[in-house]
Design a protein around this motif. Structure first.
Motif, PDB file in Angstrom:
ATOM      1  N   LEU A  10      85.816 -70.065 -25.581  1.00  0.00           N
ATOM      2  CA  LEU A  10      84.549 -69.590 -25.018  1.00  0.00           C
ATOM      3  C   LEU A  10      84.268 -70.314 -23.703  1.00  0.00           C
ATOM      4  CD1 LEU A  10      81.931 -67.890 -25.565  1.00  0.00           C
ATOM      5  CD2 LEU A  10      80.963 -69.955 -26.564  1.00  0.00           C
ATOM      6  N   TYR A  11      84.443 -71.632 -23.711  1.00  0.00           N
ATOM      7  CA  TYR A  11      84.185 -72.398 -22.494  1.00  0.00           C
ATOM      8  C   TYR A  11      85.154 -71.992 -21.381  1.00  0.00           C
ATOM      9  CZ  TYR A  11      84.056 -76.089 -19.070  1.00  0.00           C
ATOM     10  OH  TYR A  11      83.985 -76.758 -17.871  1.00  0.00           O
ATOM     11  N   LEU A  12      86.434 -71.829 -21.745  1.00  0.00           N
ATOM     12  CA  LEU A  12      87.434 -71.475 -20.729  1.00  0.00           C
ATOM     13  C   LEU A  12      87.155 -70.105 -20.129  1.00  0.00           C
ATOM     14  CD1 LEU A  12      90.724 -72.757 -22.402  1.00  0.00           C
ATOM     15  CD2 LEU A  12      89.589 -73.708 -20.398  1.00  0.00           C
ATOM     16  N   MET A  13      86.730 -69.172 -20.959  1.00  0.00           N
ATOM     17  CA  MET A  13      86.413 -67.831 -20.447  1.00  0.00           C
ATOM     18  C   MET A  13      85.167 -67.889 -19.567  1.00  0.00           C
ATOM     19  SD  MET A  13      88.605 -65.440 -21.230  1.00  0.00           S
ATOM     20  CE  MET A  13      88.003 -63.786 -21.551  1.00  0.00           C
ATOM     21  N   TRP A  14      84.196 -68.702 -19.971  1.00  0.00           N
ATOM     22  CA  TRP A  14      82.986 -68.849 -19.154  1.00  0.00           C
ATOM     23  C   TRP A  14      83.343 -69.476 -17.808  1.00  0.00           C
ATOM     24  CZ3 TRP A  14      80.643 -73.320 -17.282  1.00  0.00           C
ATOM     25  CH2 TRP A  14      79.377 -73.116 -16.669  1.00  0.00           C
ATOM     26  N   ARG A  15      84.262 -70.447 -17.874  1.00  0.00           N
ATOM     27  CA  ARG A  15      84.713 -71.144 -16.672  1.00  0.00           C
ATOM     28  C   ARG A  15      85.418 -70.158 -15.725  1.00  0.00           C
ATOM     29  NH1 ARG A  15      89.598 -73.983 -16.408  1.00  0.00           N
ATOM     30  NH2 ARG A  15      89.661 -75.779 -15.002  1.00  0.00           N
ATOM     31  N   ALA A  16      86.031 -69.102 -16.306  1.00  0.00           N
ATOM     32  CA  ALA A  16      86.746 -68.102 -15.501  1.00  0.00           C
ATOM     33  C   ALA A  16      85.878 -66.877 -15.261  1.00  0.00           C
ATOM     34  CB  ALA A  16      88.033 -67.706 -16.209  1.00  0.00           C
ATOM     35  N   ARG A  17      84.554 -66.999 -15.452  1.00  0.00           N
ATOM     36  CA  ARG A  17      83.662 -65.838 -15.323  1.00  0.00           C
ATOM     37  C   ARG A  17      83.825 -65.188 -13.952  1.00  0.00           C
ATOM     38  NH1 ARG A  17      81.404 -70.555 -14.798  1.00  0.00           N
ATOM     39  NH2 ARG A  17      79.804 -71.036 -13.256  1.00  0.00           N
ATOM     40  N   GLY A  18      83.844 -63.856 -13.972  1.00  0.00           N
ATOM     41  CA  GLY A  18      83.986 -63.129 -12.711  1.00  0.00           C
ATOM     42  C   GLY A  18      85.424 -62.874 -12.300  1.00  0.00           C
ATOM     43  N   MET A  19      86.363 -63.609 -12.877  1.00  0.00           N
ATOM     44  CA  MET A  19      87.768 -63.379 -12.519  1.00  0.00           C
ATOM     45  C   MET A  19      88.277 -62.142 -13.266  1.00  0.00           C
ATOM     46  SD  MET A  19      89.112 -67.321 -12.541  1.00  0.00           S
ATOM     47  CE  MET A  19      90.687 -67.041 -11.762  1.00  0.00           C
ATOM     48  N   PRO A  20      89.195 -61.386 -12.649  1.00  0.00           N
ATOM     49  CA  PRO A  20      89.635 -60.143 -13.309  1.00  0.00           C
ATOM     50  C   PRO A  20      90.601 -60.397 -14.468  1.00  0.00           C
ATOM     51  CG  PRO A  20      90.697 -60.384 -11.178  1.00  0.00           C
ATOM     52  CD  PRO A  20      89.749 -61.535 -11.309  1.00  0.00           C
ATOM     53  N   ILE A  21      90.459 -59.594 -15.507  1.00  0.00           N
ATOM     54  CA  ILE A  21      91.369 -59.618 -16.666  1.00  0.00           C
ATOM     55  C   ILE A  21      92.739 -59.082 -16.228  1.00  0.00           C
ATOM     56  CG2 ILE A  21      91.807 -58.491 -18.895  1.00  0.00           C
ATOM     57  CD1 ILE A  21      89.674 -60.424 -19.389  1.00  0.00           C
ATOM     58  N   GLU A  22      93.813 -59.750 -16.689  1.00  0.00           N
ATOM     59  CA  GLU A  22      95.177 -59.334 -16.319  1.00  0.00           C
ATOM     60  C   GLU A  22      96.003 -58.891 -17.522  1.00  0.00           C
ATOM     61  OE1 GLU A  22      97.201 -62.435 -14.001  1.00  0.00           O
ATOM     62  OE2 GLU A  22      95.228 -63.210 -13.525  1.00  0.00           O
ATOM     63  N   THR A  23      95.389 -58.854 -18.685  1.00  0.00           N
ATOM     64  CA  THR A  23      96.116 -58.581 -19.939  1.00  0.00           C
ATOM     65  C   THR A  23      96.958 -57.315 -19.874  1.00  0.00           C
ATOM     66  OG1 THR A  23      94.272 -59.598 -21.087  1.00  0.00           O
ATOM     67  CG2 THR A  23      95.798 -58.317 -22.444  1.00  0.00           C
ATOM     68  N   PRO A  24      98.184 -57.288 -20.326  1.00  0.00           N
ATOM     69  CA  PRO A  24      98.984 -58.433 -20.743  1.00  0.00           C
ATOM     70  C   PRO A  24      99.663 -59.074 -19.536  1.00  0.00           C
ATOM     71  CG  PRO A  24     100.189 -56.407 -21.145  1.00  0.00           C
ATOM     72  CD  PRO A  24      98.910 -56.020 -20.492  1.00  0.00           C
ATOM     73  N   ALA A  25      99.330 -60.332 -19.268  1.00  0.00           N
ATOM     74  CA  ALA A  25      99.916 -61.019 -18.114  1.00  0.00           C
ATOM     75  C   ALA A  25     101.314 -61.521 -18.461  1.00  0.00           C
ATOM     76  CB  ALA A  25      99.021 -62.181 -17.700  1.00  0.00           C
ATOM     77  N   VAL A  26     102.046 -61.927 -17.432  1.00  0.00           N
ATOM     78  CA  VAL A  26     103.348 -62.562 -17.620  1.00  0.00           C
ATOM     79  C   VAL A  26     103.248 -63.950 -16.995  1.00  0.00           C
ATOM     80  CG1 VAL A  26     105.802 -62.474 -17.056  1.00  0.00           C
ATOM     81  CG2 VAL A  26     104.576 -60.366 -17.540  1.00  0.00           C
TER      82      VAL A  26
END
Lengths: 258, 106
Positions: free
Chosen positions: A240-256
């Motif tokens: 949760l904290y890591l996702m909050w820390r990355a707030r606003g960044m675009p999702i890349e799933t599934p990334a490599v």
């Protein structure tokens, strides 16, 4: 009070929450930016990205009837391309049933238990990763939006404390690498900022798709720290904290990632 | 459940050199890794790959234990006529997978 004393006082009051150097929002970088040309090309091309093999499996699972209720995900949620758009960008999210935040994999298992009346899929199983990747894929390119409200605040705070807490035989905290020393080298590899923008992702080292918790376990192992069991609340707080820390960044799933 | 992803152009001009990319899901277990009890996990790999263009073999590859999981093979051919590109993977324990895509040559 002298200025120096004031600084010491302020640090003492803020206590464990005072982070040495939280990365300014504009300076944040996805792990993608540290990758070589070939690895980027792999992620960018859906027919070269091995993560897409899991996404295809996930699509089949989405439409498969499961459990005593003989319902598929699609029976309730319809076409995932519409109904799951942006969902992964909001997870971990607060679950009223559990009274705490749950991550996407846990949410899928709650649905399995309560709607499909089926058994939960084990963490890190191919099926659970496939479903998470399929749901995550629908949010690709969308900004991460984690709810920062009264309900999630204590868990966000717990995650932040875990992130900044020294642990393990090497006595390291996550923040010492990923806040203070990103961009430097750890052995031969660049230390990334640690933004979980592409999970579940295909790691070349794993030769498979893996969850964020698997990655966190890797880091804890490297710190010679005791890791938590899969699905442990500590992991979810950290997610949760890591996702909050990355707030606003675009999702890349599934990334490599390498 | 072996999944395969093929990237080949649906249309090409006669005489064009086209790139074909193939990706297939497979563990490619080397046969050298020990399991929890110290016994080697039996080898389970894809051993052969063949691509045919309207029935005629245009590319063949032999695969070995050192090749990573989910093999990604890319190669080129000349677009000569409209038809079908067919792909066939075979491997240990009777593994087979086939896939095909159509191509229109103008």
């Amino acid at each position: 009070m002298k200025p120096a004393a004031a600084v010491v006082f302020a640090t003492a009051v803020l206590g464990a929450t005072a982070i040495a150097a939280e990365i300014p929002l504009a300076d944040r970088k996805s792990g993608y930016e540290y990758m070589g040309r070939e690895t980027r090309a792999m992620q960018d091309d859906d027919t070269a990205n091995p993560g897409m093999l899991w996404v295809l499996d996930g699509e089949a699972l989405w439409n498969r009837k499961e459990g005593a209720a003989a319902k598929s995900c699609a029976d309730c949620h319809g076409d995932a391309r519409a109904s799951m758009k942006g969902v992964a960008a909001r997870y971990p999210a607060f679950s009223t049933e559990r009274g705490r935040p749950v991550n996407l994999e846990q949410r899928i298992n709650i649905c399995r238990a309560e709607q499909q009346q089926s058994t939960p899929l084990p963490f890190e199983s191919k099926e659970l990763l496939a479903l998470a990747a399929y749901v995550g894929r629908q949010s690709r390119g969308m900004p991460i939006e984690i709810a920062d409200d009264e309900r999630t605040k204590p868990f966000l705070q717990a995650g932040r404390e875990l992130f900044t807490q020294r642990q393990g035989q090497l006595n390291l905290s996550c923040a010492q690498c990923h806040d203070d020393n990103w961009g430097q080298k750890l052995a031969g590899a660049v230390i990334p900022q640690g933004h979980p923008t592409g999970y579940p992702l295909y790691r070349l080292e794993w030769q498979a798709l893996g969850s964020l918790q698997r990655r966190l376990r890797n880091c804890l192992f490297g710190m010679r720290a005791v890791s938590y069991p899969s699905g442990a609340p500590e992991y979810v707080d950290l997610e949760l904290y890591l996702m909050w820390r990355a707030r606003g960044m675009p999702i890349e799933t599934p990334a490599v990632r390498p | 459940m072996a999944r395969a992803l093929i990237n080949a152009p649906a249309k090409a001009k006669r005489g064009d050199i086209i790139e074909i990319k193939t990706l297939i899901s497979h563990n490619m277990e080397t046969g050298f890794r020990p399991d929890n009890t110290g016994k080697a996990v039996p080898r389970d790999i894809i051993t052969d790959f063949i691509c045919k263009y309207n029935g005629q073999e245009i590319f063949r590859a032999e695969l070995f234990p050192a090749i990573a999981a989910n093999p990604f093979l890319t190669f080129y051919t000349v677009a000569t006529e409209s038809g079908t590109l067919s792909f066939e993977w075979t491997g240990d324990n009777g593994f087979t997978a086939t896939e095909s895509v159509d191509i229109t040559v103008e």
